[in-house]
Enzyme design. Structure first.
Site, PDB file in Angstrom:
ATOM      1  N   ARG A  95       0.878  -1.175   0.000  1.00  0.00           N
ATOM      2  CA  ARG A  95       0.000   0.000   0.000  1.00  0.00           C
ATOM      3  C   ARG A  95       0.909   1.217   0.000  1.00  0.00           C
ATOM      4  O   ARG A  95       1.678   1.421   0.955  1.00  0.00           O
ATOM      5  CB  ARG A  95      -0.914  -0.013   1.225  1.00  0.00           C
ATOM      6  CG  ARG A  95      -1.625   1.310   1.437  1.00  0.00           C
ATOM      7  CD  ARG A  95      -2.766   1.235   2.422  1.00  0.00           C
ATOM      8  NE  ARG A  95      -3.920   0.591   1.828  1.00  0.00           N
ATOM      9  CZ  ARG A  95      -5.167   0.719   2.281  1.00  0.00           C
ATOM     10  NH1 ARG A  95      -5.414   1.454   3.346  1.00  0.00           N
ATOM     11  NH2 ARG A  95      -6.170   0.104   1.685  1.00  0.00           N
ATOM     12  N   HIS A 122      -7.064   0.767  -6.709  1.00  0.00           N
ATOM     13  CA  HIS A 122      -7.355  -0.109  -5.572  1.00  0.00           C
ATOM     14  C   HIS A 122      -8.024  -1.384  -6.101  1.00  0.00           C
ATOM     15  O   HIS A 122      -9.217  -1.625  -5.877  1.00  0.00           O
ATOM     16  CB  HIS A 122      -8.263   0.618  -4.588  1.00  0.00           C
ATOM     17  CG  HIS A 122      -8.249   0.042  -3.202  1.00  0.00           C
ATOM     18  ND1 HIS A 122      -7.460  -1.033  -2.825  1.00  0.00           N
ATOM     19  CD2 HIS A 122      -8.949   0.393  -2.080  1.00  0.00           C
ATOM     20  CE1 HIS A 122      -7.670  -1.315  -1.540  1.00  0.00           C
ATOM     21  NE2 HIS A 122      -8.567  -0.473  -1.069  1.00  0.00           N
ATOM     22  N   GLN A 125     -10.074  -3.759  -3.810  1.00  0.00           N
ATOM     23  CA  GLN A 125     -11.388  -3.236  -3.446  1.00  0.00           C
ATOM     24  C   GLN A 125     -12.398  -3.526  -4.560  1.00  0.00           C
ATOM     25  O   GLN A 125     -13.513  -3.979  -4.308  1.00  0.00           O
ATOM     26  CB  GLN A 125     -11.297  -1.729  -3.193  1.00  0.00           C
ATOM     27  CG  GLN A 125     -12.601  -1.106  -2.731  1.00  0.00           C
ATOM     28  CD  GLN A 125     -13.066  -1.652  -1.379  1.00  0.00           C
ATOM     29  OE1 GLN A 125     -12.308  -1.638  -0.427  1.00  0.00           O
ATOM     30  NE2 GLN A 125     -14.293  -2.132  -1.302  1.00  0.00           N
ATOM     31  N   ASP A 213     -17.175   7.157  -2.068  1.00  0.00           N
ATOM     32  CA  ASP A 213     -15.954   7.042  -1.256  1.00  0.00           C
ATOM     33  C   ASP A 213     -15.694   8.433  -0.671  1.00  0.00           C
ATOM     34  O   ASP A 213     -16.325   9.420  -1.069  1.00  0.00           O
ATOM     35  CB  ASP A 213     -14.785   6.570  -2.147  1.00  0.00           C
ATOM     36  CG  ASP A 213     -13.480   6.372  -1.374  1.00  0.00           C
ATOM     37  OD1 ASP A 213     -13.519   6.274  -0.129  1.00  0.00           O
ATOM     38  OD2 ASP A 213     -12.412   6.322  -2.018  1.00  0.00           O
ATOM     39  N   CYS A 253     -16.479   1.727   0.050  1.00  0.00           N
ATOM     40  CA  CYS A 253     -15.296   0.906   0.365  1.00  0.00           C
ATOM     41  C   CYS A 253     -14.930   0.981   1.841  1.00  0.00           C
ATOM     42  O   CYS A 253     -14.292   0.075   2.369  1.00  0.00           O
ATOM     43  CB  CYS A 253     -14.125   1.362  -0.493  1.00  0.00           C
ATOM     44  SG  CYS A 253     -13.693   3.097  -0.263  1.00  0.00           S
ATOM     45  N   ARG A 281     -13.920  -8.451   1.203  1.00  0.00           N
ATOM     46  CA  ARG A 281     -12.507  -8.104   0.975  1.00  0.00           C
ATOM     47  C   ARG A 281     -11.618  -9.335   1.250  1.00  0.00           C
ATOM     48  O   ARG A 281     -10.640  -9.567   0.561  1.00  0.00           O
ATOM     49  CB  ARG A 281     -12.083  -6.933   1.871  1.00  0.00           C
ATOM     50  CG  ARG A 281     -12.642  -5.562   1.467  1.00  0.00           C
ATOM     51  CD  ARG A 281     -12.099  -5.110   0.124  1.00  0.00           C
ATOM     52  NE  ARG A 281     -10.658  -5.189   0.075  1.00  0.00           N
ATOM     53  CZ  ARG A 281      -9.821  -4.232   0.465  1.00  0.00           C
ATOM     54  NH1 ARG A 281     -10.308  -3.090   0.895  1.00  0.00           N
ATOM     55  NH2 ARG A 281      -8.517  -4.378   0.386  1.00  0.00           N
TER      56      ARG A 281
HETATM   57  N1   CP Z   1     -11.383  -0.114   1.956  1.00  0.00           N
HETATM   58  C1   CP Z   1     -10.116  -0.162   2.436  1.00  0.00           C
HETATM   59  O1   CP Z   1      -9.131  -0.353   1.696  1.00  0.00           O
HETATM   60  O2   CP Z   1     -10.045   0.014   3.776  1.00  0.00           O
HETATM   61  P1   CP Z   1      -8.708   0.215   4.631  1.00  0.00           P
HETATM   62  O3   CP Z   1      -8.105   1.524   4.188  1.00  0.00           O
HETATM   63  O4   CP Z   1      -9.159   0.220   6.050  1.00  0.00           O
HETATM   64  O5   CP Z   1      -7.771  -0.908   4.320  1.00  0.00           O
HETATM   65  N1  NVA Z   2      -9.800   6.777  -1.615  1.00  0.00           N
HETATM   66  C1  NVA Z   2      -9.431   6.367  -0.286  1.00  0.00           C
HETATM   67  C2  NVA Z   2      -9.709   4.917  -0.124  1.00  0.00           C
HETATM   68  C3  NVA Z   2      -9.369   4.326   1.203  1.00  0.00           C
HETATM   69  C4  NVA Z   2      -9.675   2.868   1.266  1.00  0.00           C
HETATM   70  C5  NVA Z   2      -7.964   6.689  -0.038  1.00  0.00           C
HETATM   71  O1  NVA Z   2      -7.145   6.534  -0.948  1.00  0.00           O
HETATM   72  O2  NVA Z   2      -7.634   7.128   1.078  1.00  0.00           O
END
Ligand code: CP
Ligand code: NVA
Length: 298
Positions: A95, A122, A125, A213, A253, A281
């Site tokens: 990540r 993502h 997701q 989101d 999400c 997930r």
């Molecule tokens: N939806 C998602 O990726 O959640 P987190 O940021 O908690 O991993």
């Molecule tokens: N768009 C958000 C998603 C988190 C799961 C981010 O990137 O922070």
């Protein structure tokens, strides 16, 4: 068969279908005696926990690495991090803030790399989202998803995955928050229909799935006050949902900012499938890992 999953279109449409079907199966031996490294530059709840548990369910051992521990590109070059982790693990998840970091990891890794969220994409997701929608409606083809809000990483992977699965996609974003030209090109390259509008009411018309989101993603915190102002009118409300198909569902999400991008009433309503989606997930992560690590192909 792809060796990495950096964006959902690293899979073909047939492979996407295969991952969704593997998501409802189990394979306790696939990672037996093997490790999987999960690198995080940003916080996570669902991604960390679902990936760790998916790895455990496949018989493997997850090693979660926090931002200050390895220092990708700081303590050691990104390439050296990838080469080192490839010595011990069957898989690397990452990540990252900048999508280039996950691309670079994949260039130097000798094991599959999974993007666990970057500024661009993502894919994990989107897999969970499509699994949830498929379970709800029995099939994906012919459905319509309306995404309301920021044309961000989550929206991009969902748009690409939807079009790959034969789902119509409409997106309503305020001016200045639409998909970049590069993202739009990537989305359109898979074929299918995408409608971009500035009016949420137009996007949700007849939709089977309403999705939103956060307005401020991780790494954009300094823009939060401006974004709060610019997204005025884009909150998903019960009134907005009444313009969609009567059997429609609501997805997010998570984490949500209640009463910003969506009202608490919608999150708690009978339209909402957010907890099924969160659970999925784990199942879709298991399907994705099983697909990347097995030599089955499609
Ligand atoms: N939806 C998602 O990726 O959640 P987190 O940021 O908690 O991993
Ligand atoms: N768009 C958000 C998603 C988190 C799961 C981010 O990137 O922070």
């Amino acid at each position: 068969m792809p060796s990495h999953l950096l964006e959902i279109d690293d899979l073909s449409s047939a492979e996407l279908d295969k991952v969704l079907s593997l998501s409802t199966q189990s394979s306790e031996e696939l990672l037996l005696g093997k490790g999987a490294a999960l690198l995080f530059e940003k916080p996570s709840n669902r991604t960390r926990n679902s990936m760790e548990m998916a790895i455990v369910q496949l018989g493997g051992h997850p090693v979660t690495i926090r931002p200050d521990e390895v220092g990708i590109g700081k303590r050691e070059s990104t390439g050296d991090v990838a080469k080192t982790l490839s010595c011990y693990h069957a898989l690397i998840g990452a990540r990252v803030f900048d999508h280039k970091t996950v691309s670079e990891l994949s260039a130097y890794s000798s094991v599959p790399v999974i993007n666990m969220l970057s500024d661009e994409a993502h894919p994990l997701q989107a897999l969970a989202d499509l699994l949830t929608i498929k379970q709800e409606f029995g099939q994906l083809k012919g459905l319509k998803i309306a995404y309301i809000g920021d044309s961000n990483n989550v929206a991009r992977s969902l748009a690409i995955g939807s079009l790959m699965a034969g789902v119509e996609f409409s997106v309503a974003s305020p001016k200045g928050y639409e998909f970049s030209e590069a993202s739009l090109k990537r989305i359109q390259s898979v074929g299918g229909q995408i409608l971009q509008t500035g009016e949420p009411e137009t996007a949700v018309e007849g939709a089977n799935v309403i999705y939103t989101d956060v307005w401020t993603s991780m790494g954009q915190e300094k823009e939060s006050a401006t974004r709060l102002r610019d997204f005025n009118g884009f909150t998903v409300t019960m009134e907005m949902l009444s313009l969609a198909d009567p059997e429609s569902i609501f997805l997010h999400c998570l984490p949500a900012h209640p009463n910003e991008e969506v009202t608490q009433e919608v999150l708690d309503s009978s339209y909402s499938r957010i907890w099924k989606q969160a659970e999925n997930r784990m199942h879709s992560a298991r399907g994705a890992i099983a697909f990347l690590l097995s030599n089955e192909g499609v």
